[in-house]
Design an enzyme around this catalytic site. Sequence first.
Site: not given
Ligand code: IMP
Length: 447
Positions: A13, A15-16, A39-41, A223, A238, A332, A414
């Site tokens: 997280d 800000g990639k 993951a997610g953006h 991640q 992870t 910021d 920002g």
């Molecule tokens: P998993 O990848 O769902 O098995 O989660 C394992 C750990 O990685 C946990 O602490 C999650 O919160 C963290 N985690 C997995 N994906 C992300 C991500 O995209 N951003 C931040 N933390 C992540």
Amino acid sequence: MANVIVIGAQWGDEGKGKITDLLSRSADVVVRYQGGVNAGHTIVVNGQTFKLHLIPSGILYPNTECMIGCGTVIDPQVLIKELDQLEALGISTRNLLISETAHVTMPYHRLIDQASEERRGSYKIGTTGRGIGPTYADKSERTGIRVLDLMNPEGLREQLEWTINYKNVILEKLYNLPLLDPKQVIDEYLGYAERLRPYVVDTSLKIYDAIQRRRNILFEGAQGTLLDLDHGTYPYVTSSNPVAGGACVGTGLGPTMIDRVIGIAKAYTTRVGEGPFPTEIGGEMGEVLCTRGAEFGTTTGRRRRCGWFDAVIGRYAVRINGMDCLAITKLDVLDELEQIQVCVAYEIDGERSEHFPSNARKFAQCRPIYKTMPGWKTSTSDCRTLEELPKQALDYLKFLAELTEVPIAIVSLGASRDQTIIVEDPIHGPKRGLLYQDGTPASLLSA
Ligand code: IMP
């Protein structure tokens, strides 16, 4: 021509999404190499906001090829939803390619992930519950289903019949959960297979071919370094390898073909899920960072834990990934603070240490040694050059660069694309490479 890896320098997280989006403009190919729908953006298209978990955001550029490499794990249900969303917005997905040797997240993976977290009680990891760990566990155990298995209906029936019956024993006996119906799952996944078939190729060959044609390739890490299975804060990690080395394994590419590694770090630190976090701050200050930084996860909506910038971790990430430069994001968010703390070293067993301990138990005992910096108490979000930044903000950035021993190439102030200071070209600027202990650059790697 440059092949660049973009990787998070903290716990994810960082800000990639924004930096990758910026760099994607000069990339011909964008490749995901590990992780899955954990993951997610968030992206905004024509004023509409939606979330991508697997498809690289490079898909928004009509001429950019996007690949999901063999080191990822693919949840077809989520992937198809993303494809449908993009197409509904008129965004073509014809430039997407999926590795045939990537592993597939199945319904039993999700169920086992969630049930095992519950069973762990206070030892839980705080996973995203998306079945990531169990999918990679099956890959290592050699019972996984790969994308190419999905593409072979007869083989898949046989393979899934066996696997689901095996997993049903675990679901029932270990977790007291209802059984999965093999026929229902097989039919569902055969449907997904037909929808995904046009995208499935040998991505390793496609990447090699792109390199031979002198295309610019961006390898997008999900991640972050501290969540790496081997180099992160195990077991609170992870199940894949986000570190730069993971890009080679997760795509089928040799290390000699990588030109640059760009790290992304927030101007402070966040972490989601369980595990030690030496610079974590609670109380009012933690709340300020969380609110100003909108620190809530894209995938699970969980509140992120917030803390000060940790230069021990920063230096470690530079070393483990061989980073050439850093992009510092969300500067910021610190705009209104009177004072800012930076962790310069740890105290471990009464002794000062500049290094991240590989022993998890020791890491849990680390106490941060802080240097206090004055805040700048003015908005930086409209600054577009270093000269426009308040002196204290510039001093803060210089201090981070000095501590992490790597130049800062980009500063983000920002969410929007233009709220960015490009200090030097991260791809074609001076290459850092390895410094010998006497401070001279290793000749092979010097610019
Ligand atoms: P998993 O990848 O769902 O098995 O989660 C394992 C750990 O990685 C946990 O602490 C999650 O919160 C963290 N985690 C997995 N994906 C992300 C991500 O995209 N951003 C931040 N933390 C992540």
